[in-house]
Design an enzyme around this catalytic site. Structure first.
Site, PDB file in Angstrom:
ATOM      1  CE  LYS A   1      -4.019  -2.064   2.290  1.00 32.58           C
ATOM      2  NZ  LYS A   1      -5.013  -1.882   1.218  1.00 32.58           N
TER       3      LYS A   1
ATOM      4  NE  ARG B   1     -10.632  -9.750  -3.246  1.00 29.77           N
ATOM      5  CZ  ARG B   1     -10.943  -8.821  -4.137  1.00 29.77           C
ATOM      6  NH1 ARG B   1     -11.118  -9.168  -5.405  1.00 29.77           N
ATOM      7  NH2 ARG B   1     -11.102  -7.570  -3.791  1.00 29.77           N
TER       8      ARG B   1
HETATM    9  N1  BES Z   1      -8.349  -4.167   3.675  1.00 34.52           N
HETATM   10  C1  BES Z   1      -8.449  -3.680   2.345  1.00 34.52           C
HETATM   11  C2  BES Z   1      -9.766  -2.943   2.080  1.00 34.52           C
HETATM   12  C3  BES Z   1      -9.917  -1.606   2.739  1.00 34.52           C
HETATM   13  C4  BES Z   1      -9.520  -0.457   2.090  1.00 34.52           C
HETATM   14  C5  BES Z   1     -10.519  -1.493   3.984  1.00 34.52           C
HETATM   15  C6  BES Z   1      -9.700   0.769   2.690  1.00 34.52           C
HETATM   16  C7  BES Z   1     -10.685  -0.256   4.591  1.00 34.52           C
HETATM   17  C8  BES Z   1     -10.283   0.874   3.934  1.00 34.52           C
HETATM   18  C9  BES Z   1      -8.358  -4.834   1.352  1.00 34.52           C
HETATM   19  O1  BES Z   1      -7.571  -5.915   1.737  1.00 34.52           O
HETATM   20  C10 BES Z   1      -7.746  -4.286   0.121  1.00 34.52           C
HETATM   21  O2  BES Z   1      -6.588  -3.945   0.168  1.00 34.52           O
HETATM   22  N2  BES Z   1      -8.508  -4.229  -0.948  1.00 34.52           N
HETATM   23  C11 BES Z   1      -8.051  -3.690  -2.179  1.00 34.52           C
HETATM   24  C12 BES Z   1      -8.522  -4.597  -3.283  1.00 34.52           C
HETATM   25  C13 BES Z   1      -7.914  -4.289  -4.607  1.00 34.52           C
HETATM   26  C14 BES Z   1      -6.443  -4.654  -4.604  1.00 34.52           C
HETATM   27  C15 BES Z   1      -8.633  -5.069  -5.671  1.00 34.52           C
HETATM   28  C16 BES Z   1      -8.655  -2.304  -2.322  1.00 34.52           C
HETATM   29  O3  BES Z   1      -9.801  -2.101  -1.922  1.00 34.52           O
HETATM   30  O4  BES Z   1      -7.937  -1.424  -2.782  1.00 34.52           O
HETATM   31 MG    MG Z   2      -5.533  -5.657   1.156  1.00 31.31          MG
END
Ligand code: BES
Ligand code: MG
Ligand code: ZN
Length: 314
Positions: free
Chosen positions: A96, A171
């Protein structure tokens, strides 16, 4: 709700997989629930390659939590509640970046926290429903042992997954947790997960997304949410969008295009539930409130403990 809020609010160096397992143990001991903790080797034996792929880079042991509340006498029905339990989500090798909110990713176990909060309530109310509380708990980290973008994982139902983004880790952990839940022979499964930023973009911080093809569960959850004052908004399970998850080297990829990202996430999960009535709640928005959004008491919310309890009782 207090327990869920404390677990979500605590930083990732305080609430880690071991601490979540110990919290489950404390609830089991205090209220007489059954507890099974599957260690890494147990998960390997069950073929949980998706969950363990995520867990690979962490120096902490993964913990697969299975708490069971059994009523005295014959249960009116049997249900499973499955919570995403990432005690920290760095993104993995698809790390991230700035502006991603990585510093808030201690909240990525909000699903597990609400699951444990609900277990604590159910253990006290003692309804005539058998309830299984499940969470595949780990951290999504980086190291020389990390799962790589492009790796192919095999989940416990035999399906193969091309990991085209290591940040879509929730997921992967839920895939094996859902397969485990269905094997218990329950009448219904609800999962809850801080799954996608896309759901936050769609619905904001106040509402969770609800996906289900089962009208009965969708209605039950909508009514349970209304009763609790927690907001859920029904979202479409648009099968056509699964095209975005098609892989040439595996049964599916773990991420599709940016557009409709919360929907493809739900469609991914659907591959791991065969026939049990099932609903998915994306709670990425409402697990936390920011002062910037007008809340004078910012922090973890305990969402959706009350809805889960109302759903079990209903
Ligand atoms: N834990 C995150 C989702 C999330 C994002 C929760 C912001 C709370 C606030 C999840 O694991 C994630 O990183 N999802 C990605 C998916 C993408 C790579 C398809 C996302 O939402 O950016
Ligand atoms: Mg994630
Ligand atoms: Zn995550």
């Amino acid at each position: 709700m207090i327990l869920a809020r404390e677990l979500v609010a605590a930083p990732a160096n305080v609430v880690d997989p071991i601490v979540l397992a110990e919290t489950a143990e404390a609830i089991a001991n205090e209220f007489g629930l059954e507890l099974q903790i599957l260690e890494r080797e147990d998960c390997e034996k069950l073929g949980m390659g998706a969950f363990l792929g995520v867990a690979k880079a962490s120096d902490l042991p993964p913990k697969f939590i299975h708490l069971t509340y059994r009523p005295a006498g014959t249960p009116r029905r049997k249900v499973a509640i499955v919570g995403k339990g990432l005690t920290f989500d760095s993104g993995g090798l698809n790390i991230k970046g700035p502006g991603s909110g990585v510093e808030m990713m201690k909240t990525d176990m909000g699903g597990a926290a609400a699951t444990l909060g609900a277990a604590k309530v159910i253990g006290q109310i003692k309804p005539d429903v058998e309830v299984h509380f499940i969470s595949a708990v780990t951290e999504n980290m980086i190291s020389g042992r990390a799962m790589r973008p492009g790796d192919i994982l095999t989940a416990s139902n035999g399906k193969t997954i091309e990991v085209n983004n290591t940040d879509a880790e929730g997921r992967l952990t839920l895939a094996d947790a859902l397969v485990f839940a269905e094997k218990l022979g329950v009448d219904a499964i609800v999962d809850l997960a801080t799954l996608t930023g896309a759901c936050v973009v769609a619905l904001g911080d106040d509402m969770g997304g609800l996906w289900s093809e089962d009208e009965a569960i969708a209605t039950q959850l909508t009514q349970a949410a209304e009763l609790s004052g927690e907001k859920l908004w029904r979202m479409p399970m648009e099968d056509k969008y699964f095209d975005g998850l098609k892989s040439v080297v595996a049964d599916m990829k773990n991420t599709g295009p940016r557009a409709g990202g919360a929907i493809t996430a739900a469609l991914f999960l659907k591959q791991f539930v065969k026939e049990t009535p099932w609903a998915h709640l994306d709670i990425a928005g409402p697990v936390w409130k920011d002062k910037e959004n007008g809340y004078n008491n910012p922090g973890a919310t305990g969402f959706p403990v009350r809805t889960l309890v109302n759903w079990v009782l209903g």
